[in-house]
Each structure stands twice: as C-alpha cells, then as structure tokens.
Design an enzyme around this catalytic site. Structure first.
Site, PDB file in Angstrom:
ATOM      1  N   ASP A  89     -11.125  -6.533   7.058  1.00  0.00           N
ATOM      2  CA  ASP A  89      -9.869  -7.274   7.264  1.00  0.00           C
ATOM      3  C   ASP A  89      -9.484  -7.267   8.742  1.00  0.00           C
ATOM      4  OD1 ASP A  89      -9.714  -7.626   4.524  1.00  0.00           O
ATOM      5  OD2 ASP A  89      -8.308  -5.981   4.208  1.00  0.00           O
TER       6      ASP A  89
ATOM      7  N   ASP B  56       0.852  -1.187   0.000  1.00  0.00           N
ATOM      8  CA  ASP B  56       0.000   0.000   0.000  1.00  0.00           C
ATOM      9  C   ASP B  56       0.887   1.236   0.000  1.00  0.00           C
ATOM     10  OD1 ASP B  56      -2.240  -1.561   0.079  1.00  0.00           O
ATOM     11  OD2 ASP B  56      -2.579  -1.355   2.233  1.00  0.00           O
TER      12      ASP B  56
ATOM     13  N   ASN C  72     -11.657  11.467   1.759  1.00  0.00           N
ATOM     14  CA  ASN C  72     -11.835  10.439   0.723  1.00  0.00           C
ATOM     15  C   ASN C  72     -10.534   9.732   0.373  1.00  0.00           C
ATOM     16  OD1 ASN C  72     -14.644  10.944   0.243  1.00  0.00           O
ATOM     17  ND2 ASN C  72     -14.047  12.832  -0.781  1.00  0.00           N
TER      18      ASN C  72
END
Length: 361
Positions: free
Chosen positions: A316, A27, A140
């Site tokens: 998760d 990520d 966001n």
C-alpha cells in the site's frame, strides 16, 4: 531519464487531484498475550476475515489492552501515504467508502482528517464501521478484518450524487485496489470509464489472489480501462494466467514475471492515447515495470533485516509513494523511487504508519 508520465511539465499537486475509492477499515492495534490469541483461535502471524467466533474480539481488545487507532483499508492506506508524501496542499487526495454511524466511524473520520485526506464516506446504519484488529505478539501480527459497513457501499446512494460526482470529475488520477471489486464493481466501472473518456489516468491493483480466482468477470470488465496495473510477486502468476489462459497469450507454465507483465500490458485497452504501464513489486527484489516495448527492473532500497518491524503495509505504501509523484506529473522513474522510499519507511514501523514528514527528494 525516462519520459514524463503523464505527458507535461512538473506541476505541484492541486486539491482533489487524486481520487481513491475502497473499503475503509479502522485499524485497532494492540500488543496482546498468547491467551488472547488462543481464546479466539488466532495464529501469531496471519490474516483472516472475522467469523462469528470473533464477534467479541474487537470490544475485548479495546477494553483489555492499550490500543492505537489508524485509518486503514488498502486503498485508504495508499491515499493517506500519497497525501503524506505531498504534504501541502492538504486534501490533494479524495477518498470514498462506506462506514457505519457509530463511534468507530467517528474515529475513522477524525483519523482521515488528521491525515489531511478529503474523505467523503457513505454513512449507513445497517452495518457497523469495518474494523481490522491487529493483535501484536513480539514480531508477529495477527490480523482479523471485519468488513461490515465497507461491504455496503452503494453507487446510486453515494457516487451518483451530484456533489460527490463533481469530486470525481475534479480528479486527474484515479486509484482503486482490487478488493473493492467484491463490493461495488459498478462504481469502479463508472469511474474507470470517466477516466478513459477524458484521457485521465486510472490505476488498479490486483490486490490478492482470491480476487482473480473468484471475481474474474468484474476484473476483466474493468481491465480495458486500466492505464496502470499494480501487483506483487504472489499475484501476476495467479491473476494474469487465470484470466488469459482462454486467449493462450503465452505458456501458462511460465514463471517469467517480466513476460507476464508484458502480456498484461498488451491486453486490449479503450483509451489508445495512453499505453498501459504494469508495475509488479517483488518484496526485497527489484520492481518490474513495463512501458512501451521495454521491461525494466528497479532495485529497492537496501535495509538491514533487523530494522524491519512490519511488512504488511509495504505494498500500500509503495502505491501511495508512486501516486504522490504521478499526481505531480513527475517521471515514471521518480514515481518508482518514491514508491520504494515510502515502503522503506513503513516497514520500519508497526502498521501502515509514518513520521510527521517525509525525507524524500
């Protein structure tokens, strides 16, 4: 108090007792501007797979903005959270997946090590390490995933190797997210059959509606070996109904998630020594759990809406918290509590991240 699952007294976790296999992604998180989103045709709050037009995005993100790296991918997130909840011993959790021989692969290995996860990656040179760009604007997050190497996992080149299979045999609890059905269903089946034959616990997550729609056959091949089935409020209707319309188990029009959970539980099962448990989370609503002839709803922890930063990693995190207790042979009730706790921590932070130590008792 609910009975222990699996049967037995509470025990501390041991090294390599929890096994996960899935799509490892690095990520790459950064706060970006609207111009960056517009340049790559991104919506402020969305999740997409990278296309050709996004090829330059990942390098530009690293060069232009201040980035943070995290070991990601659905299964790896859950495994990482489980290890965090357990704390010690380190390396209770093992993880298998495929990466590239590149700088992102090296970062991913370092991040897994920092999380005290015993990651054994299959490293290949054809494809670069899978990445997920998290482009943050205000509240966001626009996620762009490039699976790349994650798609290249090979059973015969990694899982079947003697040293790696020995780690599978050492485990007691197995967890795989449904996303991996798109990569190596034969690897999932081998692990699932091993768990069933040795009366160990195999857990699967329905993951996303497209898995049930387009990977129905491999999912149904694995289902008889599933001891714990995870899903969320967007999935049971799609996943279970699509699969079982043929056997007319129930009215396909039903929207009763409790009924769907019970029917999913009653599907055929190889290991008759364990009853299947079905766990469906519903966001801010209670988590539905079926066990035996009971369906129960467990309320989630309350949180002020203003404290929620990012709900992307909540599912998760819930699974990770659940597994952390399961591997220590705690009660089902305790597993659910830990899942709710972990999700509650993660949604207060950006990405599937957590503080140094949990505060769970």
């Amino acid at each position: 108090m609910l009975s222990k699952f699996p049967a037995g007294k509470n025990m501390s976790a041991t090294e390599n007792a929890l096994f996960g296999m899935g799509n490892p992604l690095l990520d790459i998180c950064a706060v970006v501007d609207k111009d960056f989103l517009d340049k790559y045709g991104l919506k402020p709050n969305d999740q997409i797979l990278a296309e050709d037009k996004h090829k330059e995005l990942f390098d530009e993100l690293v060069k232009k903005f201040k980035v943070e790296y995290h070991a990601g991918g659905s299964t790896q997130n859950s495994i990482k959270i489980a290890q965090w909840m357990i704390q010690e011993p380190h390396k209770v959790a093992t993880f298998f997946g495929c990466i590239g021989t590149d700088k992102f692969g090296e970062i991913l290995k370092k991040k897994a090590e920092e999380a005290h996860v015993d990651a054994h990656y299959y490293e290949q040179e054809e494809e670069p390490t899978g990445t997920c760009a998290a482009c943050i604007t205000g509240d966001n997050r626009s996620l762009v995933a490039n699976l790349a190497a994650a798609n290249c996992y090979k059973k015969e080149k990694h899982l079947d190797l003697e040293g790696n299979w020995a780690l599978v045999e050492k485990a007691k609890i197995y967890y795989i997210a449904g996303f991996f059905l798109t990569v190596s269903p034969e690897s999932i089946l081998k692990v699932a059959k091993h768990a069933s034959e040795h009366n160990k616990v195999f857990a699967l997550n329905l993951s996303a509606p497209f898995i049930s729609q387009f990977y129905k056959k491999p999912m149904m091949e694995v289902m008889p070996y599933v001891d714990i089935l995870f899903g969320n409020e967007t999935l049971p209707l799609v996943a279970v109904i699509i699969h079982h319309v043929r056997s007319a188990l129930f009215d396909p029009q039903t929207e009763d998630i409790e009924e769907i959970a019970k029917k999913a539980q009653s599907l055929s099962k190889e290991n008759k020594k364990r009853q299947r448990i079905v766990v469906f989370t519903q966001g801010k609503d209670g988590t539905i759990v079926t066990k035996g002839d009971k369906a129960m709803t467990f309320p989630v922890l309350e949180i002020d809406q203003s404290e929620i930063v990012d709900t992307n990693g909540a599912g998760d995190a819930f699974v990770g918290g659940f597994l952390s207790q399961l591997v220590q042979e705690r009660s089902l009730e305790q597993c659910i509590r830990a899942g709710h706790y972990a999700a509650n921590v993660v949604i207060r932070r950006a990405g599937c991240t957590f503080p140094e130590k949990p505060d769970f008792h």
